[in-house]
Design a protein around this motif. Structure first.
Motif, PDB file in Angstrom:
ATOM      1  N   GLY A  44       0.953  -1.572  -0.124  1.00 42.60           N
ATOM      2  CA  GLY A  44       0.052  -0.308   0.234  1.00 42.60           C
ATOM      3  C   GLY A  44       1.118   0.972   0.029  1.00 42.60           C
ATOM      4  N   ARG A  45       2.328   1.208  -0.241  1.00 41.13           N
ATOM      5  CA  ARG A  45       3.009   1.868   0.003  1.00 41.13           C
ATOM      6  C   ARG A  45       3.368   2.869  -1.989  1.00 41.13           C
ATOM      7  N   ILE A  46       3.995   3.700  -2.193  1.00 45.87           N
ATOM      8  CA  ILE A  46       4.523   4.501  -2.991  1.00 45.87           C
ATOM      9  C   ILE A  46       6.070   3.684  -3.393  1.00 45.87           C
ATOM     10  N   ALA A  47       6.478   2.994  -3.764  1.00 49.79           N
ATOM     11  CA  ALA A  47       7.878   1.826  -4.115  1.00 49.79           C
ATOM     12  C   ALA A  47       8.478   3.147  -5.124  1.00 49.79           C
ATOM     13  N   ALA A  48       7.937   3.647  -5.587  1.00 48.44           N
ATOM     14  CA  ALA A  48       8.780   4.497  -7.012  1.00 48.44           C
ATOM     15  C   ALA A  48       7.985   6.041  -8.120  1.00 48.44           C
ATOM     16  N   VAL A  49       8.476   6.625  -7.787  1.00 47.29           N
ATOM     17  CA  VAL A  49       7.819   7.608  -8.593  1.00 47.29           C
ATOM     18  C   VAL A  49       9.009   7.892  -9.905  1.00 47.29           C
ATOM     19  N   GLY A  50       8.479   8.812 -10.907  1.00 47.37           N
ATOM     20  CA  GLY A  50       9.596   9.410 -11.891  1.00 47.37           C
ATOM     21  C   GLY A  50       8.870   8.693 -13.091  1.00 47.37           C
ATOM     22  N   PRO A  51       9.391   9.603 -14.676  1.00 50.88           N
ATOM     23  CA  PRO A  51       8.945   9.421 -15.628  1.00 50.88           C
ATOM     24  C   PRO A  51       9.152   7.882 -16.963  1.00 50.88           C
ATOM     25  N   GLY A  52       8.721   7.439 -16.804  1.00 46.69           N
ATOM     26  CA  GLY A  52       8.573   5.792 -18.005  1.00 46.69           C
ATOM     27  C   GLY A  52       9.503   4.843 -16.519  1.00 46.69           C
ATOM     28  N   LEU A  53       9.207   4.772 -16.027  1.00 44.54           N
ATOM     29  CA  LEU A  53       9.575   3.880 -14.840  1.00 44.54           C
ATOM     30  C   LEU A  53       9.097   2.566 -15.932  1.00 44.54           C
ATOM     31  N   ALA A  54       9.725   1.002 -15.720  1.00 43.72           N
ATOM     32  CA  ALA A  54       9.719   0.419 -16.074  1.00 43.72           C
ATOM     33  C   ALA A  54       8.671  -0.852 -15.554  1.00 43.72           C
ATOM     34  N   SER A  55       7.961  -1.064 -15.853  1.00 49.10           N
ATOM     35  CA  SER A  55       7.281  -2.726 -15.594  1.00 49.10           C
ATOM     36  C   SER A  55       8.686  -3.695 -15.273  1.00 49.10           C
ATOM     37  N   GLN A  56       7.762  -4.110 -13.901  1.00 50.74           N
ATOM     38  CA  GLN A  56       7.867  -5.580 -13.737  1.00 50.74           C
ATOM     39  C   GLN A  56       6.936  -7.053 -13.947  1.00 50.74           C
ATOM     40  N   PRO A  57       7.522  -7.852 -14.046  1.00 55.93           N
ATOM     41  CA  PRO A  57       6.562  -9.272 -14.630  1.00 55.93           C
ATOM     42  C   PRO A  57       5.563  -9.154 -14.083  1.00 55.93           C
ATOM     43  N   ASP A  58       5.619  -9.357 -12.256  1.00 65.64           N
ATOM     44  CA  ASP A  58       4.373  -9.102 -11.555  1.00 65.64           C
ATOM     45  C   ASP A  58       3.551  -8.126 -11.559  1.00 65.64           C
ATOM     46  N   THR A  59       4.501  -6.918 -12.392  1.00 67.43           N
ATOM     47  CA  THR A  59       3.256  -5.231 -12.179  1.00 67.43           C
ATOM     48  C   THR A  59       2.207  -5.422 -12.684  1.00 67.43           C
ATOM     49  N   VAL A  60       1.165  -4.738 -12.569  1.00 66.99           N
ATOM     50  CA  VAL A  60      -0.300  -3.982 -13.420  1.00 66.99           C
ATOM     51  C   VAL A  60      -0.024  -2.973 -13.651  1.00 66.99           C
ATOM     52  N   ARG A  61       0.211  -2.668 -14.843  1.00 65.46           N
ATOM     53  CA  ARG A  61       0.287  -1.234 -15.723  1.00 65.46           C
ATOM     54  C   ARG A  61      -1.252  -0.737 -16.227  1.00 65.46           C
ATOM     55  N   VAL A  62      -1.097   0.571 -15.483  1.00 63.66           N
ATOM     56  CA  VAL A  62      -2.164   0.828 -15.738  1.00 63.66           C
ATOM     57  C   VAL A  62      -2.225   2.286 -16.157  1.00 63.66           C
ATOM     58  N   ASP A  63      -2.758   2.799 -17.085  1.00 62.69           N
ATOM     59  CA  ASP A  63      -2.627   3.590 -18.046  1.00 62.69           C
ATOM     60  C   ASP A  63      -3.355   4.838 -17.670  1.00 62.69           C
ATOM     61  N   VAL A  64      -2.538   5.644 -16.332  1.00 57.68           N
ATOM     62  CA  VAL A  64      -4.038   6.967 -16.451  1.00 57.68           C
ATOM     63  C   VAL A  64      -4.066   8.189 -17.302  1.00 57.68           C
ATOM     64  N   SER A  65      -3.074   7.749 -18.116  1.00 56.83           N
ATOM     65  CA  SER A  65      -2.799   9.515 -19.180  1.00 56.83           C
ATOM     66  C   SER A  65      -4.350  10.040 -19.192  1.00 56.83           C
ATOM     67  N   GLY A  66      -4.244  11.372 -19.049  1.00 56.58           N
ATOM     68  CA  GLY A  66      -5.553  12.332 -18.679  1.00 56.58           C
ATOM     69  C   GLY A  66      -5.791  11.987 -17.564  1.00 56.58           C
ATOM     70  N   ASN A  67      -5.081  11.493 -16.472  1.00 56.16           N
ATOM     71  CA  ASN A  67      -5.539  11.759 -15.180  1.00 56.16           C
ATOM     72  C   ASN A  67      -4.185  12.417 -13.982  1.00 56.16           C
ATOM     73  N   LEU A  68      -4.570  14.019 -13.177  1.00 59.19           N
ATOM     74  CA  LEU A  68      -4.237  14.615 -12.163  1.00 59.19           C
ATOM     75  C   LEU A  68      -4.100  13.984 -11.295  1.00 59.19           C
ATOM     76  N   ILE A  69      -2.994  13.694 -10.347  1.00 57.12           N
ATOM     77  CA  ILE A  69      -3.140  12.641  -9.378  1.00 57.12           C
ATOM     78  C   ILE A  69      -2.300  14.036  -8.213  1.00 57.12           C
TER      79      ILE A  69
END
Length: 432
Positions: A44-69
């Motif tokens: 439940g914690r943020i592991a990394a923040v930055g542009p172009g983070l690479a997905s690991q095999p077990d990571t679920v990549r969710v495209d949130v382009s267009g979202n303000l966070i």
């Protein structure tokens, strides 16, 4: 927002695999939001923040382009023991004293189950609107006893997987209630609490009363959060006396003055001296626009003042000033939705701020109260912080505060806890 909801609904609800929020824009002090990916771990914690983070095999990549966070909103001044009692506590005068008397009568019969039910409903409403941290002042006095603070201490634990809840032992003086009761009960009350509080302006012996509060805070190594000078009487000012105790008890950086409405009733030089001293002693401030607009100046025969403190001067002068809900649907404030963006707008409009200060008002419901509450490394969009996030379809921070989103999603501790959207006609949706 595409398929974001479908993907987050499962993975963020169950937290079974790390989630990479890719392509979103992060709120900040600059006009242009920074584009960055956010990796959320299964803890439940943020592991990394930055542009172009690479997905690991077990990571679920969710495209949130267009979202303000945005980081989750912080409401650092509520009264969860009082919330939702409006129908049972009429306040015909519409004044602060009328509200105090109305709730004091109700508190004699309000048991733990009643407090828990009402508080839970308000907390859920706040969470659904993006608030992930609340500080609540809880009455401790001869009327309420320990019912409120014991009940909310249980809620603090029960909600810890979704929300940060801090409690202030609000040692409440009433006419005819001597200070011996408060002095004899403050240490047991503070053991349930995260901070010590009170309201000197209504005490029969304000300086002795403040000594009791600051002494207890110093003994317990807990901060002090005062309802200070919640009135517009320039001849009844306790701010210098409170600041003297900040120095005497070494509470610099650990003290907050809430309301301080009286600053707006003082002459500019007198107000400036107090504000400069607050900044020098690193004392935070909280303005409560809903309560101050509703309760203050009803006795004036001319167009009444707004009732708020000097919000613009404090903010522009470098003071740490937050804004908060105060009361929600009770005799102190009959309205309230738990929406901190609504409170932010009231603050800008009633506090004489300008349109180019919308980003500053966003800080008044995020970074500034987080610092005043001592949330530290657990808060924000940075590695190690809880993944308490608000995702919206807003273009930037200014539009988030000014008008709010059409679509939003709230993550608490990395879990999706709320989704809201307005269904647009098809033609509009295609061009949105």
């Amino acid at each position: 927002m595409g398929t974001v909801g479908d993907q987050l609904s499962f993975f963020a609800a169950n937290r079974e695999r790390p989630i990479l929020l890719a392509g979103g824009r992060i709120t900040g002090a600059s006009a242009q939001a920074e584009q960055a990916d956010i990796l959320i771990g299964t803890d439940g914690r943020i592991a990394a923040v930055g542009p172009g983070l690479a997905s690991q095999p077990d990571t679920v990549r969710v495209d949130v382009s267009g979202n303000l966070i945005s980081p989750g909103f912080v409401d650092m001044h509520q009264h969860l023991d009082k919330t939702g009692v409006l129908r049972f506590t009429p306040n015909p005068s519409g004044t602060l004293q009328g509200a105090r008397e109305a709730f004091a009568a109700y508190a004699r019969t309000a048991g733990p189950e009643d407090i828990t039910r009402r508080a839970s409903r308000t907390m859920a409403r706040c969470l659904s609107r993006g608030t992930t941290a609340i500080r609540s002042h809880i009455n401790v006095d001869k009327d309420a006893g320990f019912n409120g603070i014991e009940a909310l201490a249980r809620q603090r634990e029960a909600w810890s997987d979704r929300m940060t809840l801090q409690l202030v032992a609000f040692m409440t003086p009433h006419p005819g209630q001597d200070l011996e009761w408060l002095a004899g009960n403050i240490d047991p009350a503070v053991r349930f609490a995260d901070a010590v509080g009170g309201t000197p302006a209504v005490s029969e012996h304000p300086e002795r009363y403040m000594d009791i509060l600051f002494e207890a805070g110093a003994r317990a190594s807990k901060p002090v959060d005062l309802h200070l000078d919640e009135h517009l009487d320039p001849d009844n000012v306790h701010m210098h006396a409170a600041l003297d105790r900040v120095e005497r008890f070494g509470m610099q950086g650990r003290t907050v003055f809430s309301h301080i409405s009286v600053l707006s009733a003082l002459e500019p030089d007198a107000a400036r001296a107090i504000m400069e001293r607050m900044i020098d002693l690193d004392v935070g401030a909280v303005t409560l626009p809903a309560a101050n607009l509703y309760l203050q100046a009803r006795d004036r025969t001319k167009l009444p003042p707004r009732g708020l403190t000097r919000v613009a001067e404090l903010l522009r002068g470098g003071a740490k000033i937050a804004t908060a809900s105060d009361n929600i649907q009770d005799p102190f404030v009959p309205t309230g939705s738990g929406d901190m963006l609504e409170i932010a707008r009231w603050t800008l409009l009633a506090g004489n701020l300008m349109a180019d200060e919308l980003r500053d008002v966003h800080r008044m419901i995020t970074d500034i109260p987080a610092r005043l509450m001592g949330l530290g490394a657990d808060y924000g969009i940075r590695p190690g912080a809880w993944a308490d996030l608000v995702l919206t379809d807003c273009e930037d921070t200014d539009t988030l505060v000014a008008g709010g989103p059409v679509q939003s999603r709230v993550l608490a501790r990395g879990r999706l806890v709320s989704e809201t959207a307005t269904v647009l006609p098809q033609a509009m949706a295609e061009t949105a």
